[in-house]
Design a protein around this motif. Structure first.
Motif, PDB file in Angstrom:
ATOM      1  N   LYS A 157      38.578 141.200  61.148  1.00  0.00           N
ATOM      2  CA  LYS A 157      39.261 142.237  60.380  1.00  0.00           C
ATOM      3  C   LYS A 157      40.750 141.926  60.435  1.00  0.00           C
ATOM      4  O   LYS A 157      41.358 141.879  61.506  1.00  0.00           O
ATOM      5  CB  LYS A 157      38.971 143.617  60.955  1.00  0.00           C
ATOM      6  N   VAL A 158      41.325 141.681  59.283  1.00  0.00           N
ATOM      7  CA  VAL A 158      42.730 141.297  59.197  1.00  0.00           C
ATOM      8  C   VAL A 158      43.589 142.560  59.170  1.00  0.00           C
ATOM      9  O   VAL A 158      43.445 143.401  58.269  1.00  0.00           O
ATOM     10  CB  VAL A 158      43.001 140.458  57.931  1.00  0.00           C
ATOM     11  N   SER A 159      44.467 142.708  60.155  1.00  0.00           N
ATOM     12  CA  SER A 159      45.347 143.875  60.201  1.00  0.00           C
ATOM     13  C   SER A 159      46.735 143.581  59.666  1.00  0.00           C
ATOM     14  O   SER A 159      47.425 144.473  59.176  1.00  0.00           O
ATOM     15  CB  SER A 159      45.455 144.405  61.634  1.00  0.00           C
ATOM     16  N   THR A 195      47.276 138.602  62.096  1.00  0.00           N
ATOM     17  CA  THR A 195      46.740 139.315  63.252  1.00  0.00           C
ATOM     18  C   THR A 195      45.346 139.807  62.891  1.00  0.00           C
ATOM     19  O   THR A 195      45.167 140.511  61.887  1.00  0.00           O
ATOM     20  CB  THR A 195      47.627 140.515  63.621  1.00  0.00           C
ATOM     21  N   VAL A 196      44.361 139.404  63.688  1.00  0.00           N
ATOM     22  CA  VAL A 196      42.970 139.723  63.354  1.00  0.00           C
ATOM     23  C   VAL A 196      42.267 140.312  64.561  1.00  0.00           C
ATOM     24  O   VAL A 196      42.655 140.093  65.714  1.00  0.00           O
ATOM     25  CB  VAL A 196      42.205 138.461  62.886  1.00  0.00           C
ATOM     26  N   GLN A 197      41.213 141.072  64.265  1.00  0.00           N
ATOM     27  CA  GLN A 197      40.334 141.603  65.307  1.00  0.00           C
ATOM     28  C   GLN A 197      39.009 140.863  65.247  1.00  0.00           C
ATOM     29  O   GLN A 197      38.356 140.817  64.202  1.00  0.00           O
ATOM     30  CB  GLN A 197      40.099 143.103  65.112  1.00  0.00           C
ATOM     31  N   LEU A 198      38.615 140.240  66.367  1.00  0.00           N
ATOM     32  CA  LEU A 198      37.379 139.470  66.441  1.00  0.00           C
ATOM     33  C   LEU A 198      36.176 140.403  66.592  1.00  0.00           C
ATOM     34  O   LEU A 198      36.324 141.588  66.931  1.00  0.00           O
ATOM     35  CB  LEU A 198      37.449 138.500  67.615  1.00  0.00           C
ATOM     36  N   PRO A 199      34.951 139.902  66.372  1.00  0.00           N
ATOM     37  CA  PRO A 199      33.759 140.732  66.556  1.00  0.00           C
ATOM     38  C   PRO A 199      33.660 141.319  67.966  1.00  0.00           C
ATOM     39  O   PRO A 199      33.081 142.389  68.152  1.00  0.00           O
ATOM     40  CB  PRO A 199      32.612 139.752  66.273  1.00  0.00           C
ATOM     41  N   ASN A 224      26.638 143.812  55.869  1.00  0.00           N
ATOM     42  CA  ASN A 224      25.532 142.892  56.130  1.00  0.00           C
ATOM     43  C   ASN A 224      25.744 142.025  57.368  1.00  0.00           C
ATOM     44  O   ASN A 224      24.875 141.229  57.721  1.00  0.00           O
ATOM     45  CB  ASN A 224      25.314 141.973  54.921  1.00  0.00           C
ATOM     46  N   LEU A 225      26.901 142.183  58.022  1.00  0.00           N
ATOM     47  CA  LEU A 225      27.201 141.339  59.173  1.00  0.00           C
ATOM     48  C   LEU A 225      26.289 141.622  60.362  1.00  0.00           C
ATOM     49  O   LEU A 225      26.204 140.822  61.283  1.00  0.00           O
ATOM     50  CB  LEU A 225      28.665 141.524  59.588  1.00  0.00           C
TER      51      LEU A 225
END
Length: 259
Positions: A25-27, A35-39, A60-61
């Motif tokens: 998720k790109v913030s 800056t991204v949030q990983l699974p 669908n992830l």
């Protein structure tokens, strides 16, 4: 034409050195970094060039798709991610229509038990999950229905599990096409074939960088059935021997086991 950068708080695919691609998720994103949030929930900063296509259906992830043909979005990233999550869940088989993808788990899993064999013999493989037994059973049923020869092509890189896949196909066929009484009842046809394998492997297998017992030749096996669709024998033809290895094995590798 390059894809536009995803909007803030949107899902996108991100390159990863270990997993190939990860949904993130790109913030925040600029021309150089994002800056991204990983699974896992971890937040990190990655190069903007690692941010790839937006994910059209992030809902669908969480789905482990049995058949890649049924995916809403089919691309390199979604396929790799689905296979990664399936192997993490110890689901080593995935269908692509009539094709079966097998990933080597490098450990023993309860995938070939008598109960599993019984399921694939008695039920339609279409109603079950992807499995090498489904491929073998489909070929056997097509042989009966069409009264024609069937072929199963098994290919992959060294250490992928081709020999194991062949063994399991033969195992299923020997169970479903067993003769009435006689020696065949005592020893499965796959055991007889595998008894010849060490001889072939001695003259055609070698140590490589990735596999200590890598097949450096191809095998074409013909399983013979009688009119009652009972296995009566098997013939094996070897081909494509890597003869260059005899005179110039690569660094860190060895010649054939027996010369």
């Amino acid at each position: 034409m390059p894809m536009p950068p995803p909007p803030p708080r949107a899902w996108a695919w991100c390159r990863d050195d270990v997993d190939g691609y990860l949904p993130v998720k790109v913030s925040k994103q600029n021309t150089t970094s994002a800056t991204v949030q990983l699974p896992s929930g971890e937040t990190k900063i990655v190069p903007s060039s690692d941010i790839l296509d937006p994910i059209q259906h992030p809902e669908n992830l969480e789905i482990l798709q049995d058949d890649l043909v049924q995916m809403d979005d089919v691309n390199n990233m979604s396929v790799v991610d689905n296979l990664r999550r399936r192997i993490a869940a110890e689901k080593i088989y995935t269908s692509v229509g009539d094709i079966l993808i097998a990933l080597n788990p490098y450990k023993q899993l309860p995938l070939y038990t008598p109960t599993v064999i019984d399921d694939f013999i008695k039920r339609d493989p279409v109603d079950l999950y992807p499995h090498v037994f489904g491929v073998a059973m489909g070929a056997f049923r097509n042989m009966i229905a069409e009264r024609a020869n069937q072929s199963i092509l098994i290919s992959g890189e060294s250490g992928a599990g081709k020999t194991e896949a062949t063994k399991q196909c033969l195992h299923l066929l020997s169970e479903v096409a067993r003769g009435e009484g006689g020696e065949m009842e005592m020893t499965g046809i796959e055991e007889k074939i595998l008894m010849a394998n060490p001889v072939l492997e001695a003259f055609g297998n070698a140590k490589t960088v990735r596999n200590d017992n890598s097949s450096r030749f191809g095998k074409y096996m013909q399983v013979h059935f009688n009119q009652k669709c009972v296995i009566v024998g098997c013939s094996t033809t070897n081909y494509l021997l890597e003869k260059s290895r005899v005179v110039s094995p690569a660094s860190g590798e060895r010649n054939f086991h027996v010369m």
